[in-house]
Design a protein around this motif. Structure first.
Motif, PDB file in Angstrom:
ATOM      1  N   UNK A  37       0.854  -1.187   0.000  1.00  0.00           N
ATOM      2  CA  UNK A  37       0.000   0.000   0.000  1.00  0.00           C
ATOM      3  C   UNK A  37       0.890   1.238   0.000  1.00  0.00           C
ATOM      4  N   UNK A  38       0.349   2.399   0.354  1.00  0.00           N
ATOM      5  CA  UNK A  38       1.160   3.621   0.385  1.00  0.00           C
ATOM      6  C   UNK A  38       2.380   3.504   1.300  1.00  0.00           C
ATOM      7  N   UNK A  39       2.243   2.782   2.431  1.00  0.00           N
ATOM      8  CA  UNK A  39       3.375   2.635   3.364  1.00  0.00           C
ATOM      9  C   UNK A  39       4.486   1.802   2.737  1.00  0.00           C
ATOM     10  N   UNK A  95      13.394  -4.836  12.846  1.00  0.00           N
ATOM     11  CA  UNK A  95      12.029  -4.961  12.307  1.00  0.00           C
ATOM     12  C   UNK A  95      11.281  -3.655  12.568  1.00  0.00           C
ATOM     13  N   UNK A  96      10.724  -3.101  11.492  1.00  0.00           N
ATOM     14  CA  UNK A  96      10.035  -1.811  11.553  1.00  0.00           C
ATOM     15  C   UNK A  96       8.613  -1.993  11.028  1.00  0.00           C
ATOM     16  N   UNK A  97       7.682  -1.165  11.502  1.00  0.00           N
ATOM     17  CA  UNK A  97       6.288  -1.289  11.052  1.00  0.00           C
ATOM     18  C   UNK A  97       5.767   0.076  10.614  1.00  0.00           C
ATOM     19  N   UNK A  98       4.989   0.066   9.528  1.00  0.00           N
ATOM     20  CA  UNK A  98       4.478   1.318   8.958  1.00  0.00           C
ATOM     21  C   UNK A  98       3.065   1.124   8.428  1.00  0.00           C
ATOM     22  N   UNK A  99       2.316   2.211   8.384  1.00  0.00           N
ATOM     23  CA  UNK A  99       0.975   2.170   7.804  1.00  0.00           C
ATOM     24  C   UNK A  99      -0.079   1.636   8.765  1.00  0.00           C
ATOM     25  N   UNK A 100      -1.178   1.164   8.190  1.00  0.00           N
ATOM     26  CA  UNK A 100      -2.356   0.819   8.980  1.00  0.00           C
ATOM     27  C   UNK A 100      -2.174  -0.385   9.896  1.00  0.00           C
ATOM     28  N   UNK A 101      -1.134  -1.180   9.701  1.00  0.00           N
ATOM     29  CA  UNK A 101      -0.914  -2.323  10.599  1.00  0.00           C
ATOM     30  C   UNK A 101      -0.499  -1.838  11.994  1.00  0.00           C
TER      31      UNK A 101
END
Length: 315
Positions: free
Chosen positions: A17-19, A277-283
């Motif tokens: 997605x965008x992320x 480990x990195x997280x981005x967006x709606x998650x």
């Protein structure tokens, strides 16, 4: 089960997605040689959105799927290796990080950016899926504008549903709010605001029987659970606000999540509890859930990954 490693990747991005695509653009420019797996729905939730008018840089608006093709092309032009495939399992117990693709092969990664998004929960009606994008939506903030001055229905009873009903009440002539029980789950303040709004009508102890319309939403049939009576209400739009489900299941056991399953990130960063480990967006974002905020957090994740790989001498 064999965990033989078929490939070593410096920066692995899961989700498109965008992320995911923004992370890919930044990671490519930083020469991290990112590999991006698109997942089950290449382009993410925006591919089931019709017109997007609130993303900067598109003065005439843009169709959601078209916008995601633009994102993909840009990531590709920067050098991202974009692949079809779904991450089906992970082993983050040691470095390098291991990710299984399509229940078949395992890859090793020095860094992983999780951008798997969240999926809207639906009621499960045939008419809801058939008219999705033709008046049925899971985002009032995204699509309410198209129904200015018209009547709309919204289903849900939590804070998000209350917020979206209030948002619609400023745009639409009348909002019909369908609540399954005799009370809302929303906070007292939000409930009071909804009940004070003159153009929001709440249908208590009710559920959606059917959304009426051939090519677009024309009405909704509301069933009263106590009497069994069905009322048909003419509306131009039907919004589902019964929550989102973050696509984080495969990371559980390694990555910290909140009670709803959203990945926890260290405030002010995209870092998770696992190094690399990195997280981005709606998650990891249950508050804003917009394309532009997702893209911004994708940028953060790539910059965090670049810094991390640099410190480890893996850049």
């Amino acid at each position: 089960m064999s965990t033989e490693i078929s490939e070593k990747i410096n920066c692995l991005i899961i989700g498109s997605g965008p992320a995911g695509y923004t992370a890919a653009i930044y990671a490519s420019r930083a020469n991290l040689k990112p590999v991006l797996y698109q997942g089950i729905q290449p382009g993410g939730q925006l591919t089931i959105t019709t017109e997007v008018e609130n993303y900067p840089g598109y003065p005439e608006g843009v169709q959601g799927p078209e916008m995601m093709v633009d994102f993909e092309k840009q990531a590709q032009r920067m050098g991202t290796d974009i692949r079809y495939g779904l991450a089906t399992k992970v082993d983050f117990s040691s470095q390098p990080l291991k990710v299984q693709i399509d229940e078949e092969k395992w890859v090793e990664a020095n860094s992983v950016i999780i951008a798997t998004g969240a999926s809207a929960k639906w009621l499960g009606l045939d008419s809801e899926q058939r008219l999705n994008g033709y008046g049925v939506s899971a985002c009032a903030v995204c699509d309410g504008f198209f129904f200015k001055g018209k009547e709309a229905a919204i289903v849900g009873a939590g804070d998000t549903a209350a917020e979206e009903a209030l948002y619609l009440s400023k745009i639409c002539s009348q909002v019909h709010m369908i609540v399954r029980r005799g009370e809302m789950r929303a906070s007292k303040v939000m409930q009071e605001r909804v009940l004070k709004a003159e153009n929001i009508k709440v249908y208590w102890n009710s559920e959606t029987e059917e959304i009426v319309g051939e090519k677009k939403v024309e009405a909704v049939k509301i069933k009263n659970n106590q009497t069994g009576a069905i009322t048909e209400v003419p509306v131009s739009a039907f919004f589902v606000a019964i929550g989102h489900q973050p696509n984080s299941d495969i990371f559980k056991g390694f990555i910290d999540t909140d009670e709803a399953g959203y990945i926890k990130t260290i405030p002010g960063s995209s870092k998770t509890n696992i190094e690399g480990v990195f997280a981005a967006g709606d998650v990891q974002d249950k508050i804003y859930r917009q394309a532009v905020t997702s893209a911004g957090s994708g940028c953060m994740a790539a910059l965090d990954a670049e810094r991390y790989l640099g410190e480890k001498g893996l850049h």
